[in-house]
Design a protein around this motif. Structure first.
Motif, PDB file in Angstrom:
ATOM      1  N   ASP A   6       0.875  -1.177   0.000  1.00 50.24           N
ATOM      2  CA  ASP A   6       0.000   0.000   0.000  1.00 50.24           C
ATOM      3  C   ASP A   6       0.911   1.225   0.000  1.00 50.24           C
ATOM      4  O   ASP A   6       1.327   1.699   1.056  1.00 50.24           O
ATOM      5  CB  ASP A   6      -0.899  -0.025   1.240  1.00 50.24           C
ATOM      6  CG  ASP A   6      -1.668   1.276   1.451  1.00 50.24           C
ATOM      7  OD1 ASP A   6      -1.798   2.053   0.479  1.00 50.24           O
ATOM      8  OD2 ASP A   6      -2.120   1.506   2.585  1.00 50.24           O
ATOM      9  N   VAL A  71     -13.396   0.163   4.617  1.00 50.07           N
ATOM     10  CA  VAL A  71     -13.181  -1.118   3.941  1.00 50.07           C
ATOM     11  C   VAL A  71     -14.370  -1.464   3.048  1.00 50.07           C
ATOM     12  O   VAL A  71     -14.204  -2.019   1.956  1.00 50.07           O
ATOM     13  CB  VAL A  71     -12.931  -2.227   4.991  1.00 50.07           C
ATOM     14  CG1 VAL A  71     -13.039  -3.606   4.385  1.00 50.07           C
ATOM     15  CG2 VAL A  71     -11.555  -2.048   5.613  1.00 50.07           C
ATOM     16  N   LYS A  75     -13.484   0.189  -1.894  1.00 48.00           N
ATOM     17  CA  LYS A  75     -12.948  -1.085  -2.371  1.00 48.00           C
ATOM     18  C   LYS A  75     -11.822  -0.915  -3.380  1.00 48.00           C
ATOM     19  O   LYS A  75     -11.081  -1.860  -3.651  1.00 48.00           O
ATOM     20  CB  LYS A  75     -14.073  -1.939  -2.952  1.00 48.00           C
ATOM     21  CG  LYS A  75     -15.119  -2.320  -1.903  1.00 48.00           C
ATOM     22  CD  LYS A  75     -16.084  -3.356  -2.415  1.00 48.00           C
ATOM     23  CE  LYS A  75     -17.162  -3.677  -1.386  1.00 48.00           C
ATOM     24  NZ  LYS A  75     -16.616  -4.269  -0.163  1.00 48.00           N
ATOM     25  N   MET A  80      -6.948  -1.725  -0.020  1.00 49.79           N
ATOM     26  CA  MET A  80      -7.899  -2.784  -0.336  1.00 49.79           C
ATOM     27  C   MET A  80      -7.460  -3.588  -1.552  1.00 49.79           C
ATOM     28  O   MET A  80      -7.603  -4.815  -1.587  1.00 49.79           O
ATOM     29  CB  MET A  80      -9.283  -2.177  -0.571  1.00 49.79           C
ATOM     30  CG  MET A  80      -9.883  -1.513   0.661  1.00 49.79           C
ATOM     31  SD  MET A  80     -10.012  -2.660   2.047  1.00 49.79           S
ATOM     32  CE  MET A  80     -11.161  -3.847   1.383  1.00 49.79           C
ATOM     33  N   LYS A  84      -6.696  -7.546  -1.692  1.00 48.15           N
ATOM     34  CA  LYS A  84      -7.405  -8.377  -2.674  1.00 48.15           C
ATOM     35  C   LYS A  84      -6.424  -9.181  -3.518  1.00 48.15           C
ATOM     36  O   LYS A  84      -6.700 -10.315  -3.912  1.00 48.15           O
ATOM     37  CB  LYS A  84      -8.287  -7.506  -3.567  1.00 48.15           C
ATOM     38  CG  LYS A  84      -9.200  -8.298  -4.494  1.00 48.15           C
ATOM     39  CD  LYS A  84     -10.146  -7.376  -5.250  1.00 48.15           C
ATOM     40  CE  LYS A  84     -11.118  -8.181  -6.108  1.00 48.15           C
ATOM     41  NZ  LYS A  84     -10.436  -8.949  -7.170  1.00 48.15           N
ATOM     42  N   ALA A 106      -9.361  -5.190   6.717  1.00 49.49           N
ATOM     43  CA  ALA A 106      -9.040  -5.744   5.393  1.00 49.49           C
ATOM     44  C   ALA A 106      -8.437  -7.135   5.534  1.00 49.49           C
ATOM     45  O   ALA A 106      -8.739  -8.047   4.753  1.00 49.49           O
ATOM     46  CB  ALA A 106      -8.075  -4.819   4.655  1.00 49.49           C
ATOM     47  N   VAL A 110     -10.949  -9.596   3.942  1.00 52.36           N
ATOM     48  CA  VAL A 110     -10.489  -9.844   2.574  1.00 52.36           C
ATOM     49  C   VAL A 110      -9.498 -11.015   2.531  1.00 52.36           C
ATOM     50  O   VAL A 110      -9.722 -11.999   1.828  1.00 52.36           O
ATOM     51  CB  VAL A 110      -9.848  -8.579   1.959  1.00 52.36           C
ATOM     52  CG1 VAL A 110      -9.394  -8.849   0.523  1.00 52.36           C
ATOM     53  CG2 VAL A 110     -10.826  -7.409   1.987  1.00 52.36           C
TER      54      VAL A 110
END
Length: 337
Positions: A6, A71, A75, A80, A84, A106, A110
């Motif tokens: 991130d 969250v 998306k 996120m 994913k 997350a 996720v």
């Protein structure tokens, strides 16, 4: 091995994050980095594009966003998309310096938890001083404000696996944070937890550990509830900052002689500072998930980012998560039998 980063999370993003990735990349040339965030801003700090992919998004989760809402509603945020990628098998781990609550959400929603683990915990490695300087693993640091005794047993098992596989500690000593060494001390949670830990054959439980003993190396793994763990961690952080501030103030106020003395002791003072800086051990791991999800301070610099990436690399190399999955799968089979 692939790490989803991130790049927009944290106070100094994307500069500190990308520069940290570049530092780590020099030592870990085989790692593939996926940088999620604003492409034009990220590119400013990328010095080597080999094994680096930038996945553009204009959306980011802010530090003051409400975690669960963020969250659900964001998306396409960098955090996120990184999570994913792990869920979809496109990456092996997630790293962020962004909103802690959002990263926890997350990770849980996720990436997903290991089925047999009820409450994943937030864990970090803290320094120890004196004869034992190998540090200790401490959890939960705030992933859960309220815990049951069974959760702390999970933390003890997870911490033992981490200390063995990632830090190379043989037969890690597990301590329960409490207000006294006697088994009868503590509140209802710690008393009940003590009995469960004492009967858990898979760990080396040594009993209660008091807060004043944490940094002396009294145990290799220390477990507590998330509320207490977070409060203790913040106290340690504040104390470290306070000590350095007092030293600096004393030197600056002591005149020429004091400054000359500080100059002579420069290396020693630097060692003190480094000893108090637990970022050298890496970031905080949300442990108990299907893949490593690792968080570092929002105000972190490039060096701490690089340390955390090396920590993630070690986690992936030692397959500590796979080992935990196998352990709980075999334990489930034993119960069924």
């Amino acid at each position: 091995m692939r790490i989803a980063v991130d790049a927009m999370g944290g106070d100094n993003a994307p500069k500190a994050i990308v520069e940290g990735v570049m530092l780590a990349k020099k030592e870990l040339p085989s790692i593939e980095f996926q940088l999620y965030g604003k492409e034009e801003e990220i590119k400013k700090y990328v010095t080597d594009m080999e094994n680096v992919t930038i996945i553009h998004t204009d959306v980011k989760i802010e530090s003051d966003d409400e975690p669960v809402k963020a969250v659900r509603r964001k998306k396409d945020a960098s955090m996120m998309l990184a999570a994913k990628a792990v869920k979809d098998g496109e990456a092996d781990a997630v790293f962020s310096a962004g909103n802690t609550g959002a990263l926890l959400a997350a990770g849980l929603f996720v990436v997903g938890r290991i089925p047999q683990i009820e409450r994943p915990g937030l864990m970090t490695t803290l320094p120890t001083f004196g004869e034992n300087t190998q540090g200790f693993d401490f959890m939960d640091l705030g992933a859960n404000a309220d815990n049951k005794p069974e959760h702390l047993v999970e933390y003890a098992i997870m911490g033992t696996h981490y200390a063995k596989q990632v830090r190379g500690v043989n037969n890690p000593r597990v301590g329960l944070l409490n207000n006294g060494e006697e088994a009868t001390k503590g509140n209802e949670l710690t008393k009940a937890t003590y009995q469960l830990l004492a009967n858990e054959a898979s760990i080396n439980f040594i009993g209660n550990v008091e807060a004043r003993e944490l940094l002396t190396g009294a145990a290799d793994v220390v477990v507590t509830d998330g509320f207490t763990g977070n409060a203790v961690l913040k106290t340690i952080e504040g104390t470290a900052l306070g000590i350095m501030s007092i030293l600096k103030g004393s030197i600056m106020d002591s005149g020429v002689k004091g400054k000359m003395g500080a100059l002579l002791l420069k290396d020693s003072l630097k060692n003190v500072k480094n000893s108090l800086d637990y970022s050298a051990y890496g970031g905080a791991v949300l442990f108990g998930l299907k893949a490593p999800v690792v968080k570092t301070h929002g105000s972190t610099g490039p060096e701490a980012v690089a340390y955390t990436i090396k920590q993630i690399n070690t986690m992936l190399e030692t397959k500590v998560t796979d080992g935990l999955v196998e352990y709980y799968a075999s334990k489930a089979k034993e119960i069924e039998a």
